[in-house]
Write a protein that holds these residues in place. Structure first.
Motif, PDB file in Angstrom:
ATOM      1  N   GLN A 148       0.837  -1.193   0.000  1.00 57.49           N
ATOM      2  CA  GLN A 148       0.000   0.000   0.000  1.00 57.49           C
ATOM      3  C   GLN A 148       0.876   1.248   0.000  1.00 57.49           C
ATOM      4  O   GLN A 148       1.480   1.585   1.001  1.00 57.49           O
ATOM      5  CB  GLN A 148      -0.903  -0.002   1.248  1.00 57.49           C
ATOM      6  N   SER A 164      -9.326  -0.973   7.187  1.00 54.88           N
ATOM      7  CA  SER A 164      -9.032  -1.923   8.270  1.00 54.88           C
ATOM      8  C   SER A 164      -8.731  -1.264   9.626  1.00 54.88           C
ATOM      9  O   SER A 164      -9.043  -1.861  10.655  1.00 54.88           O
ATOM     10  CB  SER A 164      -7.882  -2.845   7.857  1.00 54.88           C
ATOM     11  N   GLN A 201     -13.569   1.912   0.309  1.00 61.67           N
ATOM     12  CA  GLN A 201     -13.562   0.504   0.709  1.00 61.67           C
ATOM     13  C   GLN A 201     -14.667   0.236   1.709  1.00 61.67           C
ATOM     14  O   GLN A 201     -15.176   1.154   2.353  1.00 61.67           O
ATOM     15  CB  GLN A 201     -12.234   0.162   1.404  1.00 61.67           C
ATOM     16  N   GLU A 203     -14.919  -2.417   4.938  1.00 59.04           N
ATOM     17  CA  GLU A 203     -14.255  -3.416   5.762  1.00 59.04           C
ATOM     18  C   GLU A 203     -15.314  -4.153   6.554  1.00 59.04           C
ATOM     19  O   GLU A 203     -16.306  -3.554   6.968  1.00 59.04           O
ATOM     20  CB  GLU A 203     -13.305  -2.671   6.723  1.00 59.04           C
ATOM     21  N   PHE A 242      -2.571 -11.738   3.588  1.00 66.32           N
ATOM     22  CA  PHE A 242      -2.711 -10.416   4.201  1.00 66.32           C
ATOM     23  C   PHE A 242      -2.098 -10.512   5.586  1.00 66.32           C
ATOM     24  O   PHE A 242      -2.263 -11.529   6.258  1.00 66.32           O
ATOM     25  CB  PHE A 242      -4.185  -9.997   4.313  1.00 66.32           C
ATOM     26  N   PHE A 244      -2.934  -9.208   8.324  1.00 65.47           N
ATOM     27  CA  PHE A 244      -3.875  -9.189   9.445  1.00 65.47           C
ATOM     28  C   PHE A 244      -4.772 -10.403   9.506  1.00 65.47           C
ATOM     29  O   PHE A 244      -5.612 -10.524  10.392  1.00 65.47           O
ATOM     30  CB  PHE A 244      -4.723  -7.904   9.410  1.00 65.47           C
ATOM     31  N   THR A 245      -4.654 -11.316   8.521  1.00 67.17           N
ATOM     32  CA  THR A 245      -5.468 -12.531   8.554  1.00 67.17           C
ATOM     33  C   THR A 245      -4.608 -13.753   8.296  1.00 67.17           C
ATOM     34  O   THR A 245      -3.612 -13.696   7.571  1.00 67.17           O
ATOM     35  CB  THR A 245      -6.576 -12.469   7.477  1.00 67.17           C
ATOM     36  N   GLY A 276     -10.898  -9.359  -0.541  1.00 70.90           N
ATOM     37  CA  GLY A 276      -9.915 -10.079   0.260  1.00 70.90           C
ATOM     38  C   GLY A 276     -10.519 -10.411   1.608  1.00 70.90           C
ATOM     39  O   GLY A 276     -11.384  -9.688   2.103  1.00 70.90           O
ATOM     40  N   CYS A 277     -10.060 -11.523   2.213  1.00 74.12           N
ATOM     41  CA  CYS A 277     -10.669 -11.918   3.488  1.00 74.12           C
ATOM     42  C   CYS A 277      -9.769 -12.900   4.229  1.00 74.12           C
ATOM     43  O   CYS A 277      -8.731 -13.311   3.711  1.00 74.12           O
ATOM     44  CB  CYS A 277     -12.037 -12.545   3.255  1.00 74.12           C
ATOM     45  N   ALA A 297     -12.513 -11.502   8.886  1.00 74.01           N
ATOM     46  CA  ALA A 297     -12.569 -10.138   8.356  1.00 74.01           C
ATOM     47  C   ALA A 297     -12.565 -10.180   6.842  1.00 74.01           C
ATOM     48  O   ALA A 297     -12.152 -11.168   6.244  1.00 74.01           O
ATOM     49  CB  ALA A 297     -11.383  -9.329   8.859  1.00 74.01           C
ATOM     50  N   PHE A 298     -13.048  -9.106   6.253  1.00 72.08           N
ATOM     51  CA  PHE A 298     -12.972  -8.996   4.796  1.00 72.08           C
ATOM     52  C   PHE A 298     -12.904  -7.531   4.402  1.00 72.08           C
ATOM     53  O   PHE A 298     -13.242  -6.640   5.192  1.00 72.08           O
ATOM     54  CB  PHE A 298     -14.172  -9.675   4.113  1.00 72.08           C
TER      55      PHE A 298
HETATM   56  N1  DAH Z   1      -7.215  -4.005   3.894  1.00 68.67           N
HETATM   57  C1  DAH Z   1      -7.045  -4.783   2.685  1.00 68.67           C
HETATM   58  C2  DAH Z   1      -6.632  -3.867   1.561  1.00 68.67           C
HETATM   59  O1  DAH Z   1      -6.841  -2.696   1.626  1.00 68.67           O
HETATM   60  C3  DAH Z   1      -8.326  -5.458   2.326  1.00 68.67           C
HETATM   61  C4  DAH Z   1      -8.590  -6.594   3.244  1.00 68.67           C
HETATM   62  C5  DAH Z   1      -8.152  -7.841   2.932  1.00 68.67           C
HETATM   63  C6  DAH Z   1      -9.250  -6.382   4.441  1.00 68.67           C
HETATM   64  C7  DAH Z   1      -8.379  -8.918   3.784  1.00 68.67           C
HETATM   65  C8  DAH Z   1      -9.474  -7.432   5.300  1.00 68.67           C
HETATM   66  C9  DAH Z   1      -9.025  -8.723   4.949  1.00 68.67           C
HETATM   67  O2  DAH Z   1     -10.104  -7.298   6.476  1.00 68.67           O
HETATM   68  O3  DAH Z   1      -9.264  -9.756   5.802  1.00 68.67           O
HETATM   69  O4  DAH Z   1      -6.084  -4.306   0.606  1.00 68.67           O
END
Ligand code: DAH
Length: 330
Positions: A148, A164, A201, A203, A242, A244-245, A276-277, A297-298
């Motif tokens: 990012q 997020s 986005q 979340e 990711f 965070f997951t 994404g999740c 999360a997604f």
């Molecule tokens: N925050 C990620 C992004 O900006 C998107 C994302 C992916 C959020 C997976 C999530 C997750 O909570 O589990 O690319």
């Protein structure tokens, strides 16, 4: 005196009427002058004269006041007539606006998750390093931060690169269980056919006591959501990464343009990546001080959904404010 009575009754406007009043009753008026004569009279003359004079004055005052009321109401009527609107006249069709396709798409997504009992959470656009990165298992100097491109301010402040951080804020300010979505603008240093420096986005986060929710729940809710948005599509989960997951997945739908045959939009793959999740990484729970919980999360990009739903080829056109595009969404 009769001629004055006549001129009052013939009088056609307030200014003229006021002139007559001054001529009669003003400081140098006719009747006022008569009253001045009283001081040279003896008692018996005075009484009769004054009585007459008072009667005359009262008579003129009431004549003038009646005329004044009449003229005033006439003037109001004339004014109303002059400014009247003819509602039967032909009316030009007015040019009403419409919700921007991105906002309309956002509303539709929010609506779905509200129906599924998710709460709506908000966070600041100017974030700090902790909420945007650290707490999401993205330590300083970790290479995953390069996923990012970030706009930085001084003192570890930045424009949030994703929604997020609202997960982190919500977990830190409330207790589990949590079932939330966080829609909003995010910012990245990026600009081409499929990227703009600002986009939107949504979340999602669900947290429950340990063992209550699993990847299967995540899969089911996202499959239903994607069918709600795109109709009868195939949904596929691809292993991904990711910070965070863990485990993480990217979710594809079968291409809505070629029905999976392969076309330009899906780059001949038959699939379109839409979100994404994953299962929330234990390091994230550690950072916010949660124990004995599990969750999923997604995250998704709203513009991507809008482009697919409305077959808009260039993301940048969503931000140009060109009425020729926007008028198609009335
Ligand atoms: N925050 C990620 C992004 O900006 C998107 C994302 C992916 C959020 C997976 C999530 C997750 O909570 O589990 O690319």
């Amino acid at each position: 005196m009769q001629e004055y009575k006549d001129s009052i009754s013939r009088c056609e406007n307030l200014a003229e009427l006021d002139k007559i009043r001054v001529d009669l009753l003003g400081k140098k008026g006719l009747i006022t002058a008569e009253f001045a004569k009283l001081k040279d009279m003896n008692e018996s003359e005075k009484k009769a004269f004054a009585a007459n004079l008072n009667k005359l004055r009262d008579e003129f005052e009431s004549l003038i006041s009646a005329k004044k009321t009449e003229l005033e109401s006439g003037e109001i009527k004339a004014k109303m007539k002059a400014s009247a609107i003819d509602v039967t006249l032909f009316n030009e069709p007015s040019n009403t606006g419409a919700l921007h396709p991105v906002m309309a798409t956002m509303d539709r997504i929010i609506e779905y998750f509200m129906m599924q009992n998710f709460s709506l959470e908000k966070g600041p656009l100017i974030e700090d390093d902790f909420h945007n990165f650290e707490a999401l298992n993205l330590p300083k100097y970790h290479p995953a931060r390069d996923m990012q491109d970030t706009f930085y301010f001084k003192d570890f402040k930045l424009l949030r690169t994703h929604t997020s951080p609202v997960q982190v804020r919500t977990m830190m300010s409330t207790k589990p269980p949590i079932r939330m979505i966080a829609p909003g603008a995010v910012f990245r240093r990026d600009m081409d056919l499929t990227h703009t420096p600002m986009f939107h986005q949504i979340e999602g986060l669900v947290v429950e006591d340990e063992g209550v929710v699993s990847f299967a729940n995540l899969k089911s809710i996202l499959e239903n959501f994607l069918r709600y948005m795109f109709g009868d599509v195939k949904v596929r989960f691809r292993p991904s990464f990711f910070p965070f997951t863990e485990p993480s997945a990217e979710v594809d739908i079968s291409c809505i343009f070629c029905k999976g045959e392969g076309c330009r939009v899906c780059k001949q793959t038959g699939w379109l990546e839409v979100l994404g999740c994953g299962v929330v990484d234990s390091n994230v729970f550690k950072a916010v001080g949660y124990k004995n919980v599990s969750g999923y999360a997604f995250g998704l990009g709203v513009e991507r959904f809008a482009m697919l739903l409305h077959q808009i080829p260039d993301l940048r056109s969503l931000f140009e404010g060109d009425l020729r595009l926007l008028e198609q969404f009335k």
